[in-house]
Design a protein around this motif. Sequence first.
Motif, PDB file in Angstrom:
ATOM      1  N   ASN A 115     -11.924  -4.346  11.539  1.00  0.00           N
ATOM      2  CA  ASN A 115     -11.140  -5.355  11.300  1.00  0.00           C
ATOM      3  C   ASN A 115      -9.489  -4.797  11.072  1.00  0.00           C
ATOM      4  OD1 ASN A 115     -11.553  -4.521   8.538  1.00  0.00           O
ATOM      5  ND2 ASN A 115     -13.110  -6.302   8.388  1.00  0.00           N
ATOM      6  N   LYS A 116      -9.502  -3.455  10.625  1.00  0.00           N
ATOM      7  CA  LYS A 116      -8.240  -2.734  10.575  1.00  0.00           C
ATOM      8  C   LYS A 116      -7.072  -3.566   9.713  1.00  0.00           C
ATOM      9  CE  LYS A 116      -6.599  -0.855  14.261  1.00  0.00           C
ATOM     10  NZ  LYS A 116      -6.009  -0.624  15.479  1.00  0.00           N
ATOM     11  N   PRO A 117      -7.579  -3.167   8.285  1.00  0.00           N
ATOM     12  CA  PRO A 117      -6.713  -4.075   7.330  1.00  0.00           C
ATOM     13  C   PRO A 117      -5.629  -2.943   7.191  1.00  0.00           C
ATOM     14  CG  PRO A 117      -9.015  -3.519   6.451  1.00  0.00           C
ATOM     15  CD  PRO A 117      -8.857  -2.880   7.682  1.00  0.00           C
ATOM     16  N   ASN A 118      -4.221  -3.805   6.867  1.00  0.00           N
ATOM     17  CA  ASN A 118      -2.973  -3.001   6.399  1.00  0.00           C
ATOM     18  C   ASN A 118      -3.349  -2.238   5.042  1.00  0.00           C
ATOM     19  OD1 ASN A 118      -2.355  -4.797   4.429  1.00  0.00           O
ATOM     20  ND2 ASN A 118      -1.164  -6.110   5.791  1.00  0.00           N
ATOM     21  N   GLN A 119      -2.394  -1.487   4.619  1.00  0.00           N
ATOM     22  CA  GLN A 119      -2.505  -0.613   3.469  1.00  0.00           C
ATOM     23  C   GLN A 119      -2.711  -1.340   2.268  1.00  0.00           C
ATOM     24  OE1 GLN A 119      -3.033   2.874   3.626  1.00  0.00           O
ATOM     25  NE2 GLN A 119      -3.277   2.356   5.544  1.00  0.00           N
ATOM     26  N   GLN A 120      -1.864  -2.550   1.976  1.00  0.00           N
ATOM     27  CA  GLN A 120      -1.985  -3.300   1.002  1.00  0.00           C
ATOM     28  C   GLN A 120      -3.109  -3.998   0.738  1.00  0.00           C
ATOM     29  OE1 GLN A 120       0.297  -3.608  -1.802  1.00  0.00           O
ATOM     30  NE2 GLN A 120      -1.250  -4.953  -2.677  1.00  0.00           N
ATOM     31  N   ALA A 121      -3.712  -4.448   1.955  1.00  0.00           N
ATOM     32  CA  ALA A 121      -5.302  -5.103   2.076  1.00  0.00           C
ATOM     33  C   ALA A 121      -6.317  -3.999   1.640  1.00  0.00           C
ATOM     34  CB  ALA A 121      -5.270  -5.582   3.410  1.00  0.00           C
ATOM     35  N   LEU A 122      -6.014  -2.687   2.008  1.00  0.00           N
ATOM     36  CA  LEU A 122      -7.035  -1.659   1.723  1.00  0.00           C
ATOM     37  C   LEU A 122      -6.982  -1.607   0.235  1.00  0.00           C
ATOM     38  CD1 LEU A 122      -6.393   0.889   4.678  1.00  0.00           C
ATOM     39  CD2 LEU A 122      -8.450  -0.521   4.160  1.00  0.00           C
ATOM     40  N   TYR A 123      -5.810  -1.342  -0.243  1.00  0.00           N
ATOM     41  CA  TYR A 123      -5.602  -1.507  -1.650  1.00  0.00           C
ATOM     42  C   TYR A 123      -6.168  -2.614  -2.488  1.00  0.00           C
ATOM     43  CZ  TYR A 123      -3.509  -1.405  -6.286  1.00  0.00           C
ATOM     44  OH  TYR A 123      -3.256  -1.326  -7.813  1.00  0.00           O
ATOM     45  N   VAL A 148      -8.553   2.921  11.158  1.00  0.00           N
ATOM     46  CA  VAL A 148      -7.555   2.756  10.300  1.00  0.00           C
ATOM     47  C   VAL A 148      -7.508   4.140   9.446  1.00  0.00           C
ATOM     48  CG1 VAL A 148      -8.526   1.301   8.641  1.00  0.00           C
ATOM     49  CG2 VAL A 148      -6.008   1.423   8.736  1.00  0.00           C
ATOM     50  N   GLU A 151      -3.802   5.606   3.839  1.00  0.00           N
ATOM     51  CA  GLU A 151      -2.738   6.749   3.672  1.00  0.00           C
ATOM     52  C   GLU A 151      -2.810   7.223   2.200  1.00  0.00           C
ATOM     53  OE1 GLU A 151       0.838   4.446   4.548  1.00  0.00           O
ATOM     54  OE2 GLU A 151       0.459   4.379   6.633  1.00  0.00           O
ATOM     55  N   THR A 154      -1.524   5.119  -0.680  1.00  0.00           N
ATOM     56  CA  THR A 154      -2.471   4.235  -0.913  1.00  0.00           C
ATOM     57  C   THR A 154      -3.834   4.496  -1.890  1.00  0.00           C
ATOM     58  OG1 THR A 154      -1.871   2.910   1.069  1.00  0.00           O
ATOM     59  CG2 THR A 154      -3.964   2.223  -0.266  1.00  0.00           C
TER      60      THR A 154
END
Length: 304
Positions: A115-123, A148, A151, A154
């Motif tokens: 689903n490739k979450p963005n960095q804020q979603a991963l956090y 993904v 980073e 993060t």
Amino acid sequence: MFEDVKNRLRGSIAPIITPFDTEMEVDTGTLKSLIDWHIDSGSHGVSVCGTTGEPSSLSIEERELVMETAIRAARKRVPVMPGTGSANQKETLHLTKRAQEMGADAALVIVPYYNKPNQQALYNHFKTVANSVDIPIIVYNIPGRTGVNLEVKTLARLAEDCPNIIGVKESNKDFEHVNRVLLNCGRDFLLYSGIELLCYPMLAIGGAGHISATACVAPKEVADLYNYWKAGEVDKALDLHYKLMPLNDVLFKETNPGPLKAAMGMIGKIHPAMRPPMEMPSGKLYDEIKETLKTYGYLESINQ
């Protein structure tokens, strides 16, 4: 916080395969035997239901069975770090809480895949998981599988904001990235190599050890790589690094754990089987795996 656990979680944490029987069911008897073999061979810890353990081919109930079997079989002789992550946060929370209830020493939680979450979603995801349990969390960054990359910034935020996020398994070929992990997260942050050819280099920059699939075939040698380094026997560690390279190469010529399971079948440790849609290697690669094992002397005792 968690200093004692951090000390225990150093070295070769062997990522155990999930053995299946001839009916393609989880073979708990063989799993117990593998745990004993790894402990007897010097592995410093074990992990189940990571990439090598085919978690995407297991039901939630089967993952719980594998985790519980491993924790009971280890009998506190070495730490157990089960993989509890998935692409589904609810499943991840459930499995991580169950790992804590079963007595796991830490949980290995993969970056959500597909689903490739963005960095804020991963956090947000990892913070939610970490806040749901009291056991240590090792983040698992494997961009080649998940699509993904977590980073460094993060990860550093997570390390600062979540006291029980104490380390990361980096299956990341970007060696500049892994250097910056320790620079930004602190050199007491546990950094494990999940890339076989980077096990030795990561020790040199301050890594805590490795979670290497090659340990499933050569547990003593992969553990000794860490032991030599820790003892200051750098030349022996470097020699072993290069000695293991041909084995590392052949075990990753197709998607892990196919070649690995074929090799383990050849040395008599498992019934070699993968659940569809994955298949075991055959033909030229099968023969190449067999010839490679012969060069290491792994087939001599069973006359192959």
